[in-house]
Structures are given as structure tokens and as C-alpha cells.
Design an enzyme around this catalytic site. Structure first.
Site, PDB file in Angstrom:
ATOM      1  CD  GLU A 187     -19.123 -25.396  50.099  1.00  0.00           C
ATOM      2  OE1 GLU A 187     -19.775 -25.923  51.025  1.00  0.00           O
ATOM      3  OE2 GLU A 187     -19.644 -24.807  49.141  1.00  0.00           O
ATOM      4  CE  LYS A 212     -14.052 -19.942  43.396  1.00  0.00           C
ATOM      5  NZ  LYS A 212     -13.842 -20.270  42.000  1.00  0.00           N
ATOM      6  CG  ASP A 262     -11.212 -24.370  37.883  1.00  0.00           C
ATOM      7  OD1 ASP A 262     -12.026 -23.478  37.570  1.00  0.00           O
ATOM      8  OD2 ASP A 262     -10.021 -24.348  37.557  1.00  0.00           O
ATOM      9  CD  GLU A 315     -18.382 -24.294  39.613  1.00  0.00           C
ATOM     10  OE1 GLU A 315     -19.300 -23.661  40.190  1.00  0.00           O
ATOM     11  OE2 GLU A 315     -17.485 -23.737  38.971  1.00  0.00           O
ATOM     12  CE1 TYR A 358     -22.434 -22.729  44.440  1.00  0.00           C
ATOM     13  CE2 TYR A 358     -21.030 -24.281  43.275  1.00  0.00           C
ATOM     14  CZ  TYR A 358     -21.722 -23.086  43.314  1.00  0.00           C
ATOM     15  OH  TYR A 358     -21.696 -22.256  42.234  1.00  0.00           O
ATOM     16  CE  LYS A 367     -20.329 -21.530  49.870  1.00  0.00           C
ATOM     17  NZ  LYS A 367     -21.070 -22.486  49.056  1.00  0.00           N
ATOM     18  CE  LYS A 424      -9.089 -17.691  42.320  1.00  0.00           C
ATOM     19  NZ  LYS A 424     -10.085 -17.879  41.282  1.00  0.00           N
ATOM     20  CB  CYS A 483      14.182 -44.113  15.436  1.00  0.00           C
ATOM     21  SG  CYS A 483      14.235 -44.539  17.185  1.00  0.00           S
ATOM     22  CB  CYS A 487      17.390 -47.712  16.639  1.00  0.00           C
ATOM     23  SG  CYS A 487      15.890 -47.654  15.649  1.00  0.00           S
ATOM     24  CB  CYS A 495      10.955 -46.206  15.978  1.00  0.00           C
ATOM     25  SG  CYS A 495      12.355 -47.278  15.654  1.00  0.00           S
ATOM     26  CB  CYS A 547      14.361 -49.484  18.387  1.00  0.00           C
ATOM     27  SG  CYS A 547      14.263 -47.857  19.133  1.00  0.00           S
TER      28      CYS A 547
END
Ligand code: D41
Length: 676
Positions: free
Chosen positions: A113, A115, A117, A173, A225, A290, A314, A408, A411, A426, A432
Site C-alpha cells: 500500500e 506510504k 506522507d 495517516e 491503514y 505487510k 522509500k 518591466c 516592455c 507591469c 507590453c
């Protein structure tokens, strides 16, 4: 409907929880947000009247409670273990070998599964009710974050079970999906607050708020999990079955889990998820393997707080260090000036990065980043990489401060940043090159000069073939030039030239709006027309006299003044007049009729069903309102269509009046407006 408050509270609670389930668990909304909100408010009012009738699974309990002074500590009855981790395939193969040898078997079934973060959390249910939520802490004791967990919309407050277990402890998580993370950071930047460096920090920080009303506003999700405790019913036999059991109680578990037989399949899943990593809406930093059979898990046991039956494989990190070599300033289509970091190229999770955004000057000052600094880069999914931190100890002596240019880069027009605004722009909108296509499209649009047939594709082609550089060039186009463009037939070319001719007869308000001056929308343009009557008067007005115009404050006045201070812009305006653009000029009226919504600022959000947003905006402006894009305490009213998001939340936070589409239509009707 019933008049018995007890029964009505039950009905509303069930209805709202069902809608919430459709929205957060099935990702398939059942009703427009406005409908949900109406029911929610009714329930809130009833509960305020009959507090003892409120139910423990009431959605009103998800909005947060009064702040705590500190978190209580919680002892984890079943410790929250850590995960051993691996980076290389070899280490995974060794893990599988150890598992097989310890069990004395040939092949092992695993579950792989993602992981997540985020931040690990344990949820305790007694007889089906969520009674406590705790952070992992050191694994032995964590912090009691029950009030915060209640605000996370996909955490069940009550288990979906007629005969719930006496005790259930679920672990998972808490994550912040990318889209929510980007939105949260954008809002924080706009408010001048420090953005979070990555979704993990944002999730952890949100969970550790002493004021759960803040947590309630954060886009968090819980991904389950594992099962730590289960009393009053028998345990499942496998991890797969455990996850199914959790799903049955309406916990969200990863849709990416797979059942694998043998180590080769584990490695194949790893490669597959790694390849799709950038497409997922949440950060994952690896894959967890697992052993599927729980009896085998027990047999394998653990060693120094790490289970022998699980392994985290990882992924490459999303954050890397590199050196900032230079900062360039880019001009966006709408004139926004963005500092872009030029970096020593570095591989960030499989992609070589040599440019990153620094967002704006506030961000540069907040990070105190200088050229020559070693910086932390973060790259999520398909989003542009960002500089999120500086390693102060590695600053070289010759590090240089970064300065916003005053003109700018595209231009040469002045760059203007109104006081209190985050974004610098600008001011050479009409000249421009970075903004030319947008400027021309806006100029030609229906509510501006209304040049029929001058659509997006033709504008692109005209600019790409160098036939038009600014809006004044449009009026020198001949049929001969136009038929050179691949897309344009004789007839269309003729029509376009005729439409250009027709557009010359306009109004001052349309002309002012067409110039695309920042902050000058249609209603402001009309107010300027009514107040000044003549173009020269607008162009020559100083900021103080501009502020005499209803609804023109210092920001708008500053933008108008800066626009006409650019000689380039004035030249284009003159060229337009020379080309024959005219309108009826008049002496300004001394008094104006008060419109019903005069002086009010309104915000439209979400999707309207019966009229387009443009029409709604126009009708509101006809009633005198100014329609803006962001909600503040000064906003008079927020019109919330379907799937309204953060603006609606903000309106509620600020106590700003909220109206649904029906209410808006009724308002229009009461003033004799019937927008289609
Ligand atoms: O997604 C995760 N971050 C994740 C963390 C996961 N999918 N599974 C996990 N399984 C465990 C064991 C095997 C110990 C039940 C974990 C973690 N632990 C974990 N999270 C933080 C520390 C350990």
C-alpha cells in the site's frame, strides 16, 4: 417535515451525514452546497434551541470548538510502532528472505500500500462513537487531538454499524491533498502569512492547532491503514480483510493497495506506483509491504519497535538542496511580475529541476533568500517546483540580496505594487509584449469594444504573424492582410473589417473598460464616465480627484494614475482616437441617481445554473454593485452557486451574508431585472 424538534434534529443529522458521505467518501455530491448549507443552518438553530437533543454524530460538531490551552497526553495502549525502511530492491529481497525463513515457507502473501506522507493518528471508538484521537508522538505517548480530528470530514464520528464493536482503535495517516494544499498556501500568501513548505508540514501543523476551528478550515483527510484494537467481535485473519472491514465502517483506505504473492510482485507494484506518483493528488513517500496473514504477523513479532512483518520501501525524496544562482523576473499574461529562481540543476524525485518559482517579493523577504544561497526545493506532482527554505549556515560571504526591478523586463513600463497587495504588475498593459494577446482579446470582447469576429484564435494569429502589436494596430488592418491568415475566408475578413469599423462608435465607459486598466471593471468604468464625462479629464485626474468617484479607493486610483503615467499607454490611446474611435462626450452630472446596491461589493462563487456568471455580474453591476473576486469583511454579500468552495467558507468565517442562486434571481426580479 415534522414540527417535533427531536425528530427533525434526527432527520437533519441523518440527511446531512448522508450528503457528507456522498461528498467526502464517495466523491459524488448529492446536492448543491447551498442545499447542504440550508439544512446545516436549520440544524444549527435547532441544536441551539434544544442543546440536549443534539446528537453525537451531528455534523455541527465538525466546525471546531473553543481553543485549548494545551493538549493532554495520551498513552497508547498498543504502542504505535515505527516502520523499518529500505531504498534498494536488494533490501526488499533480503526482507522477504528473512520473513520466509522465519516462517519456514516458500512464498508469502503480502499487501502493498502507498506510504502516505502526512501525520500518523490513532482513533479510538467505544461502542461505535469516536471518543479520542491521538497523535503518534514517540509511539508510546502522543497528544490528545480529539477536537481537531472531529473536524476532519472523512473521519466517521459514529461507525456505520448497527452492532458496533465495544472497542475499536484505527490507525492511519492524516494528509493534505495537493489541491487543497495549493489553495491553502495561496490564501496564506494573499493574507501575508507564511505558506507551508509541503503538505506534510501543513497536515502536521493543522493537526496541532489548539483552536480546532482553524483545523476545521484545513483540507485534511484521514487514510486508514491498520487496526490496533478490536473488542467485542472477532479479528479478521488477514490485513486485506482488515482493510475491507475498515471500508465497511466508512473509513477511507488507499485505493492503490494490492495483494502480492512473492517479492517480485512487490517490486512490480513499487515501480507502478512510483511511475504514477506525480499523478496522485496526495504525497506518498514510498510503498509499505505487510505480511497479509495476521497470525504470521504475530509469529514474526517485532524487534526494537519495528515489526518484522512490515517494510517501508522509500521513494526518492521530493525535497532536495541546490544553489540559487540568479533570480529573473517574468511577466505573466496579465502583467503579474513573478520572480523565478535559476538554480544549479538537481534531480528532484526523477525530474531535473533548474528553475523554480519564488512567488513574489514577500516570499523572498520572508525566506530571506539571497543569490548564492543553498536552498531547499520542493517538487510535488505536476506543480511548478518551489523554493521553500534556505540553509542559513551555508550562505557564502558574497551572497547578494534580491531586488525587484522598477521596470518591466518585457516592455520597460513602470512596475507598480499597490500598498497592501502581494502582487506587483507591469503598468504597460497596452504595449507590453507579454500581455499583448490578453490585452487585445479583452479590448475586443463583447462588453468592451465588442468587435464581432475577433476571437481568441484570430488574435493569436494576428500577433503571431506580427500584423498587430497593440490594440491601435487593429484599426489599420485591411482585408488584404487578413486573408493571408490561414483561417480566414474572404467573407470573414470583410466582416471583421466591418466590425472594426462599427466598433469605432462606442461609449467612454466601454472605451475605458477596454483599455484593461487593472481594477477598472465595467462598473468602475461607468462611474468614471459619469463623474468625469470626458477622457482627458480621467487621464489628467490626480489620485485624490479619482477617489471622488464612487467606489474608487486608493488602490483603483493608483492603478488608473499609473496607467496613464506610462507614455506608451498614452500614445496608444491617442492612436486609437486618431483611428476614429468616438463617443458622445458630456459634462458630468452633478448628482447621480442612487442605485439600490450602490457602494456594495459582491462576490460570485461556485457554478450558477440558470444564468451565466457574466450575466449575473452584469445585472449586479446594473444595480450599482461592484463584483469582486475575493471575500473580505467589507463584502456585502456572497452568492454561492453549486460546489462553492473556499470563498463560501471564508464568507461564513467573516459572517458575510450568503445568498444562493434563487435568492439572487429573486433580488433581480424585485428590481425589474430578468437576466436570461
Ligand atoms: O501510509 C503510511 N504512512 C503507513 C504508515 C502505512 N500505510 N502503514 C503503516 N503501518 C504501520 C504498522 C505496520 C506499524 C502498523 C504505517 C505505520 N505503521 C507508521 N506510520 C508512522 C509510523 C509508523
Amino acid at each position: 417535515m415534522t414540527s417535533d424538534p427531536d425528530q427533525r434534529i434526527r432527520e437533519l443529522t441523518e440527511q446531512l451525514n448522508h450528503w457528507s458521505y456522498r461528498y467526502y467518501i464517495l466523491d459524488d455530491p448529492a446536492v448543491p452546497d447551498a442545499e447542504y448549507d440550508r439544512a446545516f443552518r436549520e440544524l444549527q438553530e435547532l441544536e441551539a434551541q434544544y442543546p440536549d437533543k443534539a446528537r453525537s454524530d451531528s455534523p455541527t460538531r465538525r466546525v471546531g470548538e473553543a481553543p485549548l490551552t494545551e493538549f493532554d497526553t495520551v498513552r497508547h495502549e498498543v504502542p504505535m510502532l515505527s516502520l523499518g525502511n529500505a531504498r534498494e530492491d536488494d533490501e526488499v529481497i533480503a526482507f522477504d528472505r528473512r520473513v520466509r525463513e522465519a516462517l519456514g515457507v516458500e512464498k508469502v502473501d503480502y499487501v502493498a500500500e502507498p506510504k502516505f506522507d502526512g501525520s500518523a493518528v490513532s482513533l479510538l471508538y467505544q461502542n461505535g462513537d469516536l471518543v479520542r484521537a491521538a497523535t503518534r508522538g514517540d509511539g508510546g505517548t502522543g497528544e490528545d487531538i480529539t477536537a481537531n480530528a472531529r473536524t476532519i470530514r472523512n473521519i466517521p464520528l459514529v461507525l456505520n454499524d448497527d452492532d458496533p464493536p465495544a472497542v475499536l482503535e484505527v490507525r492511519g495517516e492524516v494528509v493534505m491533498p495537493h489541491r487543497g494544499f495549493e489553495g491553502l498556501n495561496e490564501r496564506r500568501r494573499q493574507r501575508g502569512e507564511a505558506p507551508f513548505a509541503n503538505p506534510r508540514n501543513a497536515a502536521a501543523g493543522s493537526l496541532r492547532q489548539l483552536d480546532s476551528r482553524i483545523t476545521a478550515e484545513r483540507p485534511l483527510q484521514f487514510m486508514g491503514y491498520s487496526l490496533a484494537r478490536l473488542e467485542g467481535q472477532s479479528w479478521p485473519e488477514t490485513h486485506d480483510a482488515t482493510l475491507d472491514l475498515l471500508t465497511g465502517w466508512d473509513f477511507i483506505i488507499s485505493p492503490e493497495r494490492s495483494h502480492c504473492i512473492g517479492v517480485e510482485e512487490l517490486l512490480a507494484v513499487y515501480r507502478d506506483i512510483l511511475a504514477r506518483r506525480d499523478q496522485l493528488d496526495y504525497d506518498i513517500d514510498g510503498v509499505v509491504y505487510k505480511v497479509d496473514r495476521l497470525d504470521w504477523q504475530r509469529e514474526l513479532g517485532f524487534r526494537s519497535r519495528e515489526p518484522r512483518w512490515a517494510l517501508a520501501h522509500k521513494f526518492p525524496a521530493r525535497e532536495e538542496l541546490t544553489v540559487l544562482r540568479d533570480v529573473e523576473f517574468q511577466v505573466g499574461r496579465t502583467g503579474a511580475i513573478t520572480p523565478v529562481a535559476r538554480l544549479d540543476p538537481v534531480d528532484v524525485a526523477g525530474v531535473t529541476v533548474s528553475n523554480a518559482t519564488l512567488h513574489n517579493m514577500d516570499e523572498i523577504e520572508r525566506l530571506d533568500v539571497r543569490i548564492g544561497d543553498t536552498v531547499t526545493l520542493y517538487r510535488a506532482g505536476d506543480v511548478i517546483p518551489k523554493v521553500v527554505g534556505v540553509v542559513a549556515e551555508r550562505r557564502p560571504e558574497n551572497a547578494r540580496r534580491i531586488q525587484m526591478p522598477s521596470n518591466c523586463p518585457a516592455c520597460g513600463s513602470e512596475i507598480y505594487r499597490p500598498e497592501g497587495e502581494v502582487i506587483a504588475r507591469c503598468t504597460g498593459g497596452l504595449v507590453c509584449p507579454a500581455q499583448q494577446k490578453e490585452a487585445i482579446k479583452h479590448f475586443a470582447s463583447r462588453r468592451a469594444m465588442d468587435i464581432d469576429g475577433l476571437g481568441e484564435k484570430i488574435v493569436d494569429a494576428l500577433v503571431d504573424h506580427d500584423l498587430v502589436r497593440n490594440v491601435a494596430d487593429l484599426y489599420h488592418l485591411k482585408v488584404d492582410n487578413l486573408v493571408q491568415l490561414e483561417r480566414l475566408a474572404d467573407k470573414s475578413a470583410n466582416n471583421l473589417v466591418q466590425a472594426l469599423e462599427q466598433s469605432k462608435n462606442t461609449t467612454l465607459a466601454r472605451f475605458l473598460y477596454a483599455l484593461g486598466i487593472r481594477e477598472v471593471g465595467e462598473s468602475t468604468a461607468r462611474a468614471l464616465e459619469a463623474h468625469f464625462g470626458r477622457l482627458e479629464a480621467v487621464m489628467n485626474a490626480d489620485e485624490d480627484s479619482l477617489q471622488q468617484v464612487p467606489d474608487v479607493g486608493p488602490v483603483v486610483a493608483g492603478q488608473i494614475r499609473h496607467f496613464f503615467d506610462q507614455a506608451h499607454n498614452v500614445e496608444v490611446v491617442q492612436a486609437l482616437r486618431d483611428a476614429g474611435i468616438t463617443w458622445r462626450e458630456f459634462e458630468p452630472e452633478a448628482t447621480q441617481q442612487e442605485l439600490p446596491l450602490a457602494g456594495q461589493s459582491w462576490v460570485l462563487t461556485g457554478t450558477l445554473e440558470q444564468l451565466t456568471r457574466d450575466r449575473a455580474k452584469q445585472a449586479l453591476e446594473e444595480l450599482g454593485a461592484r463584483v469582486t473576486g475575493s471575500v473580505s469583511s467589507k463584502t456585502a454579500c456572497v452568492v454561492a452557486g453549486e460546489a462553492a468552495g473556499s470563498k463560501l467558507d471564508k464568507a461564513r468565517d467573516l459572517g458575510v451574508e450568503v445568498m444562493d442562486e434563487q435568492g439572487l434571481l429573486e433580488l433581480f426580479e424585485s428590481h425589474g431585472l430578468k437576466p436570461e
